[in-house]
Design a protein around this motif. Structure first.
Motif, PDB file in Angstrom:
ATOM      1  N   GLU A  22       0.832  -1.204   0.000  1.00 51.21           N
ATOM      2  CA  GLU A  22       0.000   0.000   0.000  1.00 51.21           C
ATOM      3  C   GLU A  22       0.871   1.261   0.000  1.00 51.21           C
ATOM      4  O   GLU A  22       0.655   2.199   0.760  1.00 51.21           O
ATOM      5  CB  GLU A  22      -0.984  -0.022   1.158  1.00 51.21           C
ATOM      6  N   TYR A  23       1.835   1.274  -0.896  1.00 47.09           N
ATOM      7  CA  TYR A  23       2.797   2.353  -1.024  1.00 47.09           C
ATOM      8  C   TYR A  23       2.134   3.549  -1.707  1.00 47.09           C
ATOM      9  O   TYR A  23       1.659   3.446  -2.821  1.00 47.09           O
ATOM     10  CB  TYR A  23       3.994   1.865  -1.839  1.00 47.09           C
ATOM     11  N   GLU A  24       2.101   4.688  -1.011  1.00 48.48           N
ATOM     12  CA  GLU A  24       1.448   5.883  -1.545  1.00 48.48           C
ATOM     13  C   GLU A  24       2.484   6.879  -2.031  1.00 48.48           C
ATOM     14  O   GLU A  24       3.521   7.065  -1.400  1.00 48.48           O
ATOM     15  CB  GLU A  24       0.594   6.543  -0.452  1.00 48.48           C
ATOM     16  N   LEU A  25       2.184   7.483  -3.171  1.00 47.05           N
ATOM     17  CA  LEU A  25       3.012   8.572  -3.650  1.00 47.05           C
ATOM     18  C   LEU A  25       2.157   9.512  -4.474  1.00 47.05           C
ATOM     19  O   LEU A  25       1.087   9.161  -4.954  1.00 47.05           O
ATOM     20  CB  LEU A  25       4.222   8.064  -4.449  1.00 47.05           C
ATOM     21  N   THR A  26       2.638  10.724  -4.593  1.00 52.55           N
ATOM     22  CA  THR A  26       1.954  11.746  -5.377  1.00 52.55           C
ATOM     23  C   THR A  26       2.860  12.126  -6.532  1.00 52.55           C
ATOM     24  O   THR A  26       4.076  12.246  -6.368  1.00 52.55           O
ATOM     25  CB  THR A  26       1.659  12.981  -4.501  1.00 52.55           C
ATOM     26  N   THR A  27       2.258  12.296  -7.687  1.00 52.84           N
ATOM     27  CA  THR A  27       3.009  12.685  -8.871  1.00 52.84           C
ATOM     28  C   THR A  27       2.134  13.603  -9.718  1.00 52.84           C
ATOM     29  O   THR A  27       1.047  13.978  -9.290  1.00 52.84           O
ATOM     30  CB  THR A  27       3.473  11.440  -9.673  1.00 52.84           C
ATOM     31  N   GLU A  28       2.617  13.973 -10.876  1.00 52.25           N
ATOM     32  CA  GLU A  28       1.834  14.795 -11.808  1.00 52.25           C
ATOM     33  C   GLU A  28       1.882  14.175 -13.187  1.00 52.25           C
ATOM     34  O   GLU A  28       2.922  13.652 -13.596  1.00 52.25           O
ATOM     35  CB  GLU A  28       2.406  16.216 -11.896  1.00 52.25           C
ATOM     36  N   ILE A  29       0.752  14.238 -13.857  1.00 55.56           N
ATOM     37  CA  ILE A  29       0.684  13.853 -15.262  1.00 55.56           C
ATOM     38  C   ILE A  29       0.299  15.122 -16.007  1.00 55.56           C
ATOM     39  O   ILE A  29      -0.819  15.613 -15.853  1.00 55.56           O
ATOM     40  CB  ILE A  29      -0.354  12.733 -15.505  1.00 55.56           C
ATOM     41  N   ALA A  30       1.233  15.681 -16.750  1.00 58.05           N
ATOM     42  CA  ALA A  30       1.009  16.939 -17.482  1.00 58.05           C
ATOM     43  C   ALA A  30       0.461  18.023 -16.557  1.00 58.05           C
ATOM     44  O   ALA A  30      -0.512  18.688 -16.865  1.00 58.05           O
ATOM     45  CB  ALA A  30       0.081  16.711 -18.667  1.00 58.05           C
TER      46      ALA A  30
END
Length: 185
Positions: A22-30
């Motif tokens: 249940e590894y959480e991360l935040t990123t951006e797509i465009a």
């Protein structure tokens, strides 16, 4: 009963280590912020990573491909997990797989860059999936391009009438009275 059978299946795999659940991360797509939660990350014998998503329903790897993938979850993980690679320094994402937990079918179903020794995870072959990519690494880049285009369209408010699968989509839809899809023909 299913859990015990699953544990037996896991014992058949070549040595591995579960490095995260249940590894959480935040990123951006465009520039569209997106939160991800990976069910499980395994480190294989060669130190590379296998991303796993548990499913109890039917799974179909073909749904990862095409201009607008029907099941984009795992391809998004693979395309946008640079921070994951940085955390486990020196590790590449070797593959992605569903872990199907269902009384009718129990096992892995996925793709990888090279042979993993895990039954149900196949080496990526572009011709099998109607992909223009030449290998798994270029497929990851192709997914990234596709998701960036979809995110850009969303951010720019593009909402053209363009059902993903015309006939099938329209058969499942309950909004025929409001729809303009046939006006464009």
């Amino acid at each position: 009963e299913i859990v015990l059978k699953w544990l037996e299946l896991e014992k058949e795999r070549p040595p591995f280590k579960v490095v995260a659940t249940e590894y959480e991360l935040t990123t951006e797509i465009a520039s569209l912020p997106i939160k991800l939660k990976l069910d499980r990350i395994d480190q294989l014998e060669n130190n590379n990573l296998l991303l796993i998503d548990y499913k109890t329903g039917k799974v179909n790897l073909q749904e990862w491909f095409g201009e607008r993938p029907e099941s984009p979850q795992l391809p998004i993980y693979v395309a946008y997990c640079e921070t994951l690679i940085n955390q486990f320094s020196g590790c590449d994402i070797e593959g992605l797989s569903f872990a199907r937990l269902h009384y009718e079918e129990l096992g892995f179903k996925g793709l990888s860059n090279m042979e993993t020794g895990i039954k149900g995870i196949q080496v990526f072959k572009p011709e099998k999936f109607s992909s223009s990519s030449t290998d798994f690494v270029s497929q990851k880049e192709q997914w990234k391009i596709q998701f960036e285009k979809l995110a850009t369209d969303f951010l720019e408010g593009r909402a053209m009438l363009d059902p993903r699968d015309n006939v099938e989509t329209c058969q499942k839809c309950e909004l025929h009275m409001l729809c303009r899809v046939y006006e464009t023909e």
